[in-house]
Design a protein around this motif. Structure first.
Motif, PDB file in Angstrom:
ATOM      1  N   SER A  33       8.246  -0.045 -12.010  1.00  0.00           N
ATOM      2  CA  SER A  33       7.363   1.013 -12.489  1.00  0.00           C
ATOM      3  C   SER A  33       8.156   2.301 -12.658  1.00  0.00           C
ATOM      4  O   SER A  33       8.916   2.689 -11.768  1.00  0.00           O
ATOM      5  CB  SER A  33       6.226   1.231 -11.488  1.00  0.00           C
ATOM      6  OG  SER A  33       5.393   2.289 -11.884  1.00  0.00           O
ATOM      7  N   ASP A 122       6.269  -9.425 -13.777  1.00  0.00           N
ATOM      8  CA  ASP A 122       7.204  -9.102 -12.709  1.00  0.00           C
ATOM      9  C   ASP A 122       8.157 -10.266 -12.458  1.00  0.00           C
ATOM     10  O   ASP A 122       8.056 -11.326 -13.087  1.00  0.00           O
ATOM     11  CB  ASP A 122       6.462  -8.693 -11.432  1.00  0.00           C
ATOM     12  CG  ASP A 122       5.693  -9.841 -10.789  1.00  0.00           C
ATOM     13  OD1 ASP A 122       5.829 -11.010 -11.232  1.00  0.00           O
ATOM     14  OD2 ASP A 122       4.938  -9.582  -9.838  1.00  0.00           O
ATOM     15  N   ARG A 150      12.654   8.302  -9.562  1.00  0.00           N
ATOM     16  CA  ARG A 150      11.786   9.102  -8.700  1.00  0.00           C
ATOM     17  C   ARG A 150      11.157  10.253  -9.489  1.00  0.00           C
ATOM     18  O   ARG A 150       9.971  10.564  -9.350  1.00  0.00           O
ATOM     19  CB  ARG A 150      12.587   9.650  -7.514  1.00  0.00           C
ATOM     20  CG  ARG A 150      11.715  10.292  -6.430  1.00  0.00           C
ATOM     21  CD  ARG A 150      12.609  10.881  -5.330  1.00  0.00           C
ATOM     22  NE  ARG A 150      13.485   9.880  -4.768  1.00  0.00           N
ATOM     23  CZ  ARG A 150      13.144   9.074  -3.762  1.00  0.00           C
ATOM     24  NH1 ARG A 150      11.921   9.160  -3.258  1.00  0.00           N
ATOM     25  NH2 ARG A 150      14.001   8.203  -3.283  1.00  0.00           N
ATOM     26  N   LEU A 153       8.344   8.934 -11.632  1.00  0.00           N
ATOM     27  CA  LEU A 153       7.163   8.599 -10.844  1.00  0.00           C
ATOM     28  C   LEU A 153       6.426   9.852 -10.376  1.00  0.00           C
ATOM     29  O   LEU A 153       5.199   9.887 -10.312  1.00  0.00           O
ATOM     30  CB  LEU A 153       7.560   7.741  -9.636  1.00  0.00           C
ATOM     31  CG  LEU A 153       8.019   6.313  -9.950  1.00  0.00           C
ATOM     32  CD1 LEU A 153       8.500   5.613  -8.689  1.00  0.00           C
ATOM     33  CD2 LEU A 153       6.905   5.506 -10.601  1.00  0.00           C
ATOM     34  N   ASP A 159      -0.074  11.908  -7.704  1.00  0.00           N
ATOM     35  CA  ASP A 159       0.008  11.096  -6.502  1.00  0.00           C
ATOM     36  C   ASP A 159       0.697  11.840  -5.361  1.00  0.00           C
ATOM     37  O   ASP A 159       1.597  12.665  -5.587  1.00  0.00           O
ATOM     38  CB  ASP A 159       0.773   9.795  -6.796  1.00  0.00           C
ATOM     39  CG  ASP A 159       0.082   8.947  -7.848  1.00  0.00           C
ATOM     40  OD1 ASP A 159      -1.141   8.737  -7.720  1.00  0.00           O
ATOM     41  OD2 ASP A 159       0.764   8.498  -8.781  1.00  0.00           O
ATOM     42  N   VAL A 163       2.547   7.951  -1.523  1.00  0.00           N
ATOM     43  CA  VAL A 163       2.261   6.952  -2.562  1.00  0.00           C
ATOM     44  C   VAL A 163       3.504   6.730  -3.417  1.00  0.00           C
ATOM     45  O   VAL A 163       3.853   5.581  -3.743  1.00  0.00           O
ATOM     46  CB  VAL A 163       1.078   7.407  -3.445  1.00  0.00           C
ATOM     47  CG1 VAL A 163       0.875   6.436  -4.613  1.00  0.00           C
ATOM     48  CG2 VAL A 163      -0.191   7.514  -2.622  1.00  0.00           C
ATOM     49  N   ILE A 164       4.178   7.817  -3.774  1.00  0.00           N
ATOM     50  CA  ILE A 164       5.405   7.715  -4.579  1.00  0.00           C
ATOM     51  C   ILE A 164       6.470   6.928  -3.828  1.00  0.00           C
ATOM     52  O   ILE A 164       7.164   6.083  -4.414  1.00  0.00           O
ATOM     53  CB  ILE A 164       5.944   9.114  -4.945  1.00  0.00           C
ATOM     54  CG1 ILE A 164       4.914   9.886  -5.776  1.00  0.00           C
ATOM     55  CG2 ILE A 164       7.262   8.995  -5.700  1.00  0.00           C
ATOM     56  CD1 ILE A 164       4.577   9.257  -7.094  1.00  0.00           C
ATOM     57  N   ASN A 166       6.031   4.635  -1.572  1.00  0.00           N
ATOM     58  CA  ASN A 166       5.656   3.216  -1.599  1.00  0.00           C
ATOM     59  C   ASN A 166       6.027   2.581  -2.928  1.00  0.00           C
ATOM     60  O   ASN A 166       6.502   1.439  -2.988  1.00  0.00           O
ATOM     61  CB  ASN A 166       4.157   3.055  -1.342  1.00  0.00           C
ATOM     62  CG  ASN A 166       3.776   3.297   0.103  1.00  0.00           C
ATOM     63  OD1 ASN A 166       4.616   3.172   1.000  1.00  0.00           O
ATOM     64  ND2 ASN A 166       2.516   3.652   0.347  1.00  0.00           N
ATOM     65  N   ARG A 167       5.800   3.320  -4.009  1.00  0.00           N
ATOM     66  CA  ARG A 167       6.157   2.821  -5.341  1.00  0.00           C
ATOM     67  C   ARG A 167       7.671   2.696  -5.476  1.00  0.00           C
ATOM     68  O   ARG A 167       8.158   1.769  -6.130  1.00  0.00           O
ATOM     69  CB  ARG A 167       5.586   3.741  -6.416  1.00  0.00           C
ATOM     70  CG  ARG A 167       4.077   3.650  -6.553  1.00  0.00           C
ATOM     71  CD  ARG A 167       3.558   4.529  -7.663  1.00  0.00           C
ATOM     72  NE  ARG A 167       2.117   4.382  -7.820  1.00  0.00           N
ATOM     73  CZ  ARG A 167       1.377   5.111  -8.633  1.00  0.00           C
ATOM     74  NH1 ARG A 167       1.940   6.061  -9.369  1.00  0.00           N
ATOM     75  NH2 ARG A 167       0.071   4.917  -8.717  1.00  0.00           N
ATOM     76  N   ALA A 170       8.689  -0.472  -3.754  1.00  0.00           N
ATOM     77  CA  ALA A 170       8.338  -1.628  -4.589  1.00  0.00           C
ATOM     78  C   ALA A 170       9.298  -1.738  -5.771  1.00  0.00           C
ATOM     79  O   ALA A 170       9.699  -2.843  -6.156  1.00  0.00           O
ATOM     80  CB  ALA A 170       6.904  -1.490  -5.089  1.00  0.00           C
ATOM     81  N   ALA A 171       9.676  -0.587  -6.346  1.00  0.00           N
ATOM     82  CA  ALA A 171      10.600  -0.584  -7.484  1.00  0.00           C
ATOM     83  C   ALA A 171      11.974  -1.104  -7.071  1.00  0.00           C
ATOM     84  O   ALA A 171      12.608  -1.871  -7.805  1.00  0.00           O
ATOM     85  CB  ALA A 171      10.722   0.830  -8.053  1.00  0.00           C
TER      86      ALA A 171
END
Length: 224
Positions: A33, A122, A150, A153, A159, A163-164, A166-167, A170-171
């Protein structure tokens, strides 16, 4: 820096024989993302006539402005479960209580018309596709740096920092699987990244096996 409204810097890729019956290629495209995958593919498809995106099935409600059969194939939970039973999907998953699936028949129909099909998915879904369709080609898109990712995002400004983060985690997990793919594109310069995607797809169309199927009569005449 990315440039999302750049003009095409190379000519449109088109088939030299309209109506050719050769089978299109399925491209599996993945990215974390914030890497700009959606914008890149939107620009690519606007420039290349023989490429389409795959239209997935989903059980979620249709949103304002969406069109059945264009954005998604909207089906009921019962219909979706029936399709699973019939093994109609290459892959499927549940996301936030809604089901999404990639139809084998829909992709086959697109490919049989000579169209190259892009499936955005994915790394886990990509593994499933490659296992069932080894002739598919896979492309991974990366940002130029973690800092750039970063920044993208955070760019929405909607956000919280947690939250960022966490993203970002995941990224990073998604990016760790880049080496499972056939091709790698770095989205630093937007127009260059689009050109690289086009180059991949043009090169695939020039492979010997595909050209032999496409130019049977020409090759026969030349070698007779």
């Amino acid at each position: 820096m990315t440039e999302q409204n750049s003009k095409p810097s190379s000519p449109e890729l088109v088939s030299s024989e309209s109506g050719s019956s050769d089978l299109g290629t399925l491209y599996v495209v993945s990215a974390p993302s914030g890497a700009g995958k959606t914008s890149l593919l939107k620009q690519l498809i606007s420039q290349v006539s023989h490429i389409q995106t795959s239209v997935s099935h989903t059980t979620r409600a249709m949103r304002k402005g969406e069109v059945d059969g264009v954005d998604y194939h909207f089906v009921s939970q019962t219909e979706f479960q029936q399709l699973i039973t019939e093994k109609a999907f290459f892959e499927h998953a549940e996301v936030f209580g809604n089901f999404y699936g990639t139809s084998k028949a829909a992709i086959d129909l697109q490919r049989q018309s000579g169209v190259d099909v892009i499936l955005e998915i994915d790394w886990q879904g990509a593994r499933q596709i490659r296992a069932q369709l080894p002739e598919s080609r896979s492309i991974f898109i990366l940002p130029p740096s973690k800092e750039a990712l970063r920044e993208r995002l955070f760019g929405r400004g909607q956000d919280e920092a947690a939250v960022i983060e966490n993203r970002m985690q995941a990224a990073c997990n998604e990016m760790s699987h880049y080496n499972e793919y056939d091709y790698l594109v770095i989205n630093d310069d937007f127009s260059l990244a689009v050109d690289e995607l086009k180059a991949i797809m043009l090169a695939e169309r020039q492979k010997i096996a595909r050209q032999q199927k496409k130019h049977v009569q020409l090759l026969s005449n030349l070698l007779d």
